[in-house]
Design a protein around this motif. Structure first.
Motif, mmCIF file in Angstrom:
data_model
loop_
_atom_site.group_PDB
_atom_site.id
_atom_site.type_symbol
_atom_site.label_atom_id
_atom_site.label_comp_id
_atom_site.label_asym_id
_atom_site.label_seq_id
_atom_site.Cartn_x
_atom_site.Cartn_y
_atom_site.Cartn_z
ATOM 1 N N LEU B 53 0.846 -1.107 -0.172
ATOM 2 C CA LEU B 53 0.044 0.188 -0.069
ATOM 3 C C LEU B 53 1.038 1.340 -0.053
ATOM 4 C CD1 LEU B 53 -2.609 -1.175 2.702
ATOM 5 C CD2 LEU B 53 -2.734 -1.382 0.033
ATOM 6 N N PHE B 54 0.380 1.998 -0.721
ATOM 7 C CA PHE B 54 1.110 3.468 -0.998
ATOM 8 C C PHE B 54 0.315 4.610 -0.603
ATOM 9 C CE2 PHE B 54 2.386 7.029 -3.450
ATOM 10 C CZ PHE B 54 3.896 7.067 -3.200
ATOM 11 N N SER B 55 0.900 5.423 0.397
ATOM 12 C CA SER B 55 0.248 6.450 0.644
ATOM 13 C C SER B 55 0.621 7.946 0.489
ATOM 14 C CB SER B 55 0.174 6.506 2.177
ATOM 15 O OG SER B 55 1.422 7.001 2.743
ATOM 16 N N GLY B 56 1.639 7.873 -0.292
ATOM 17 C CA GLY B 56 2.443 9.353 -0.784
ATOM 18 C C GLY B 56 3.331 9.817 0.284
ATOM 19 N N PRO B 73 18.457 -8.138 -7.096
ATOM 20 C CA PRO B 73 18.087 -7.661 -8.344
ATOM 21 C C PRO B 73 16.789 -7.934 -9.037
ATOM 22 C CG PRO B 73 19.842 -9.070 -8.545
ATOM 23 C CD PRO B 73 19.320 -9.137 -7.069
ATOM 24 N N GLY B 74 16.127 -8.796 -8.023
ATOM 25 C CA GLY B 74 14.671 -9.187 -8.754
ATOM 26 C C GLY B 74 13.538 -8.147 -8.870
ATOM 27 N N LYS B 75 12.361 -8.439 -9.402
ATOM 28 C CA LYS B 75 11.404 -7.543 -9.269
ATOM 29 C C LYS B 75 10.818 -7.448 -8.014
ATOM 30 C CE LYS B 75 9.152 -5.887 -12.861
ATOM 31 N NZ LYS B 75 9.191 -4.823 -13.751
ATOM 32 N N PHE B 76 9.844 -6.599 -7.678
ATOM 33 C CA PHE B 76 8.939 -6.813 -6.430
ATOM 34 C C PHE B 76 8.231 -7.757 -6.706
ATOM 35 C CE2 PHE B 76 9.469 -1.817 -4.823
ATOM 36 C CZ PHE B 76 10.779 -2.110 -5.098
ATOM 37 N N PRO B 77 7.769 -8.722 -5.716
ATOM 38 C CA PRO B 77 6.764 -9.886 -6.008
ATOM 39 C C PRO B 77 5.522 -9.266 -5.428
ATOM 40 C CG PRO B 77 8.066 -9.895 -3.760
ATOM 41 C CD PRO B 77 8.444 -8.661 -4.386
ATOM 42 N N PHE B 78 5.067 -7.948 -5.712
ATOM 43 C CA PHE B 78 3.978 -7.349 -5.426
ATOM 44 C C PHE B 78 3.692 -6.166 -6.270
ATOM 45 C CE2 PHE B 78 6.324 -7.064 -1.343
ATOM 46 C CZ PHE B 78 6.877 -5.882 -1.614
ATOM 47 N N PRO B 79 2.349 -5.946 -6.422
ATOM 48 C CA PRO B 79 2.249 -4.492 -7.099
ATOM 49 C C PRO B 79 2.132 -3.602 -5.840
ATOM 50 C CG PRO B 79 0.159 -5.947 -7.242
ATOM 51 C CD PRO B 79 1.160 -6.942 -6.675
ATOM 52 N N ILE B 80 1.973 -2.429 -6.425
ATOM 53 C CA ILE B 80 1.821 -1.127 -5.305
ATOM 54 C C ILE B 80 0.512 -0.545 -5.573
ATOM 55 C CG2 ILE B 80 2.909 1.096 -4.779
ATOM 56 C CD1 ILE B 80 5.533 -0.008 -6.128
ATOM 57 N N MET B 81 -0.031 -0.303 -4.328
ATOM 58 C CA MET B 81 -1.349 0.218 -4.697
ATOM 59 C C MET B 81 -1.791 1.595 -3.958
ATOM 60 S SD MET B 81 -5.293 -1.659 -4.480
ATOM 61 C CE MET B 81 -5.311 -2.029 -2.719
ATOM 62 N N HIS B 82 -2.250 2.434 -4.575
ATOM 63 C CA HIS B 82 -2.658 3.604 -4.008
ATOM 64 C C HIS B 82 -4.206 3.757 -4.004
ATOM 65 C CE1 HIS B 82 -2.592 8.293 -4.185
ATOM 66 N NE2 HIS B 82 -2.371 7.984 -2.944
ATOM 67 N N ILE B 83 -4.645 4.034 -2.704
ATOM 68 C CA ILE B 83 -5.842 4.333 -2.774
ATOM 69 C C ILE B 83 -6.173 6.058 -2.575
ATOM 70 C CG2 ILE B 83 -8.157 4.098 -1.076
ATOM 71 C CD1 ILE B 83 -7.384 1.521 -2.312
ATOM 72 N N ASP B 84 -6.743 6.420 -3.578
ATOM 73 C CA ASP B 84 -6.687 7.997 -3.923
ATOM 74 C C ASP B 84 -7.950 8.512 -3.321
ATOM 75 O OD1 ASP B 84 -6.873 10.599 -4.904
ATOM 76 O OD2 ASP B 84 -5.728 9.884 -6.754
ATOM 77 N N ILE B 108 -1.190 0.260 -9.262
ATOM 78 C CA ILE B 108 -2.587 0.243 -9.236
ATOM 79 C C ILE B 108 -3.164 1.485 -8.612
ATOM 80 C CG2 ILE B 108 -4.809 -1.238 -8.527
ATOM 81 C CD1 ILE B 108 -2.948 -3.600 -8.442
ATOM 82 N N VAL B 109 -4.099 2.135 -8.892
ATOM 83 C CA VAL B 109 -4.760 3.303 -8.231
ATOM 84 C C VAL B 109 -6.092 2.958 -8.269
ATOM 85 C CG1 VAL B 109 -5.044 5.832 -8.096
ATOM 86 C CG2 VAL B 109 -3.060 4.900 -9.291
#
Ligand SMILES: Nc1nc2c(ncn2[C@@H]2O[C@H](COP(=O)(O)OP(=O)(O)O)[C@@H](O)[C@H]2O)c(=O)[nH]1
Lengths: 428, 322
Positions: B53-56, B73-84, B108-109
């Protein structure tokens, strides 16, 4: 490179400690005072408790109110769950697990003690050693806490008497000598008036030791971690699948014992393949050595099959690998442990299942007596068990390594955490 | 009788270990970082569908750096989500987009406005009312939509009394609710990740950090932050003792007067309930000095929605708030 992570002793390190005391021994007052005197209480928090103190009709600011978190606790006026507090001084940062003392909250004490380097145990000077005090020390020693401080509180109620203090100490020592208590300190204090909490008490010139805070600042804790038996439970395998790291295969995890260096010969357990460490990687670049409690990523010379749950260990001091587990279990659930029952097990980074083969005896937490011929282990009870796991575990006895020597039991239908386990030497 | 020193040692440790100890010790910040990386890796390994979860705000900046430390050096194993909430500080959105581009990870927003439009929640009637509470529904809907079963967040135990007791892996029932009385005991670093379908777990890698630790980490890692964390001049007005920014969604009411002030933010959330503090700190070092000397807690100074009662946070958490 290594010195970017490792640091000189002059910089603040971290001490995790827990406090236990019976109801009304003054634990909340002591914690409130530590927070207050280290300026960890903010103005608005202080205002809020001043206001609450007035509502309760108190004529002084009740520092104890600072540490009561949840509504149920505020209503009952007692601490019923582990709460974590944070404060720091120029020499150290502290994480305090504040645990309730009553026998019905043994499981919370066990929880708080599991991650602590030091236990502060309160004794009321006017009441002396109680059954509860003995239980608190027993649980802390069972959980392998290396440093103990017995705070004899409310010294103001006994005229700051050195005799009372000496008596309590000598009453306690026979019991303490039966336990595994590597480092023990007694401090006479008054949490209410502040004697020997932060500043040396003028009322007790006969006490020559350190006040509590000073003691907490200087206890050497880094020495407690085993630097001999190298262990890294693999949490996660890093495989980037990107062009610039096409062949990269990194084993990510936390060092839970020993020192790991490039070139070291290691074995991956339970599989048993032997290879050498190629590099010890971090996001900030490769480092020369990794030690507890660092989180790093290892690359290895040979491509061997290693996945989450495996343990990378030094080849010289290997852990035990076995499906048969001898353990002491603290029961955390209202539905009892019974022989023959299966549970999910989490040990280091591995998940498996185990069946309870035998419940050997229950330990009376007050007298330390062993009660054999018991049929089950109920909430807050502690007992000695034999388990058989569905897959072999690589483990150390708890007294050698608190991470590779501990596990939890989970009820497979409710998913509740029901047991905390401490591994012992195998029976031969 | 004079007691020499009340110390006795029943069992001396081998001297070899003592002498090595100074060399093999971490600063408190490195120890907290190692723990947070460990928690993130556990969450990634134990759950099939985690999300960050991303809050800004600064806690998000720290989480993103910790994720790099845990998985590169791998990718994140999760997406990042912002509740706007729709009531954003433009600086926070600019920061978000900048960081996501740098990281090359998936964002994801989900919008509170959409929850309002679809009738999932009602827009509060009072002017300038906070949408903080409405976020809960949008978040839970998004968790259901993507079948996320773990949501990593930047909450800290030092923020608030009820949080002081919350677990690192904090169980949420099928309605997203937190039950403080039925928390799973959490021992050693053995986090119980077992759940039934429909339930999820909130994971808090920086549970044990304080506000000061976060700032020191921002300085140590030279992390980029939304510019509003640093002192700047802007029109504000005073409400219930707090300084709120005048903006599109927030206007002074009768009797409230707008004036210009040099301020900075200690948290970045919904514009309508995040207050500024008067400050001249323009650099990280100045902020750290200010935070270290500060006598008002982060929440008390800046979150209008916590002022209602000391149980306000506990109530919102029960409903499934962050
Ligand atoms: N005389 C005296 N009273 C104390 C002292 N410490 C705590 N108390 C009192 O003992 C009572 C219980 O204290 P509290 O901190 O709430 O105990 P807890 O139940 O262990 O958290 C309160 O009335 C305190 O004011 C002390 O050092 N001296």
């Amino acid at each position: 490179m290594a010195d970017r992570l490792a640091t000189v002793a002059s910089k603040a390190d971290l001490l995790r400690f827990s406090t236990a005391g019976s109801v009304d021994d003054g634990k909340s007052t002591l914690i409130g005072r530590l927070l207050y005197e280290t300026k960890s209480i903010f103005e608005d928090q202080l205002e809020a408790i001043e206001h609450a103190s007035r509502l309760q009709g108190a004529d002084y600011v009740n520092l104890a109110l600072l540490t009561d978190g949840l509504r149920a606790e505020r209503e009952q006026g007692i601490t019923i769950d582990v709460a974590y507090r944070y404060f720091s001084t120029p020499t150290r940062t502290f994480i305090l697990a504040d645990t309730p003392g009553h026998v019905q909250y043994t499981r919370n004490m066990v929880t708080g003690a599991s991650t602590s380097d030091l236990a502060v145990i309160l004794v009321d000077a006017s009441r002396g050693i109680t059954e509860q005090s003995r239980r608190h020390v027993f649980i802390a020693s069972l959980l392998g806490i290396p440093h103990f401080v017995i705070c004899v509180n409310k010294m103001d109620l006994v005229d700051y008497s050195d005799q009372v203090f000496a008596q309590i100490r000598s009453d306690f020592l026979p019991f303490l000598s039966r336990l595994d208590v590597p480092d023990l300190t007694f401090i006479p204090i008054s949490a209410l008036h502040g004697d020997n909490v932060v500043d040396r008490s003028v009322n007790m010139p006969w006490y020559r030791g350190s006040p509590l805070l000073q003691h907490l600042e200087h206890v050497p804790v880094a020495a407690d971690r085993s630097l001999v038996d190298a262990r890294l439970p693999v949490q996660w395998v890093i495989r980037p699948h990107r062009n610039e790291h096409r062949d990269y295969r990194g084993y990510a995890g936390r060092v839970t014992g020993g020192v790991l260096r490039p070139g070291d010969e290691v074995v991956a357990l339970p599989g048993g393949f032997t290879t050498r460490i190629k590099s010890v990687d971090t996001f900030d670049g490769p480092i020369d050595e990794a030690f507890p409690p660092m989180s790093v990523t290892l690359t290895l010379e040979d491509e061997i099959d290693i996945s989450r749950g495996d343990m990378i260990c030094s080849t010289r001091n290997r852990p035990i690998v076995s499906q048969d587990l001898e353990a002491v279990v603290c029961w955390l659930s209202t539905s009892p442990l019974t022989p023959g029952k299966w549970y999910a097990v989490k040990h280091a980074a591995r998940n498996t299942r185990a069946v309870v083969k035998d419940l050997c005896y229950r330990i009376d937490v007050n007298s330390l007596d062993h009660e054999s011929a018991v049929e089950s282990l109920g909430l807050n009870e502690i007992g000695r068990v034999t388990l058989r796991a569905a897959a072999p575990l690589a483990y150390d006895p708890y007294h050698r390594n608190r991470t590779t020597g501990s596990f939890i039991l989970i009820d497979e239908s409710t998913n509740e955490t029901v047991g905390a386990g401490i591994l012992l030497e195998p029976r031969d | 009788m004079v007691l020499d020193s009340a110390i006795l040692t029943l069992d001396e440790r081998p001297p070899r270990q003592r002498s090595a100890s100074a060399r093999y010790s971490l600063t408190h910040l490195r120890a907290l970082e190692a723990e947070a990386i460990f928690i993130m890796r556990e969450a990634a390994a134990e759950f099939e569908r985690p999300v960050l979860l991303f809050s800004g705000g600064k806690d998000s900046a720290v989480l993103l750096r910790l994720a790099e430390k845990a998985f590169r050096p791998g990718k994140f194993p999760f997406p990042i989500m912002h509740i706007d909430t729709g009531h954003n500080f433009p600086e926070a959105i600019a920061f978000r987009d900048r960081r996501i581009t740098e990281l090359g990870e998936r964002l994801i927003v989900r919008y509170v406005q959409e929850s309002i439009d679809r009738g999932r929640v009602a827009q509060p009637k009072t002017p300038g009312a906070s949408r903080n509470r409405l976020q809960t529904t949008t978040l839970l809907d998004a968790i259901a939509e993507f079948k996320f079963n773990a949501a990593l967040g930047g909450a800290r135990r030092d923020e608030e009394k009820a949080r002081a007791k919350e677990r690192v892996f904090s169980f949420r029932d099928e309605f997203g609710q937190w039950d403080p009385k039925r928390q799973r005991p959490e021992l050693w670093g053995l986090y119980n990740a077992r759940i039934h379908p429909g339930e999820h777990v909130r994971v808090f890698p920086i549970s044990n950090w304080t506000e000061l630790d976060v700032w020191e980490y921002v300085a140590q890692e030279r992390l980029d932050l939304p510019s509003i964390y640093y002192a700047h001049r802007r029109p504000v007005f005073r409400r219930e003792g707090m300084l709120l920014a005048v903006g599109e969604y927030m206007q002074p009411l009768d009797g409230e007067v707008a004036f210009e002030e040099q301020v900075r933010y200690r948290t970045v959330g919904d514009m309508t309930c995040t207050a500024a503090v008067r400050s001249s700190a323009r650099t990280i070092d100045e902020i750290i000095a200010e935070v270290a000397a500060s006598r008002i807690s982060e929440r008390g100074a800046t979150r209008a929605d916590d002022r209602f009662s000391s149980a306000a946070m506990e109530d919102r958490k029960r409903e499934g708030y962050f």
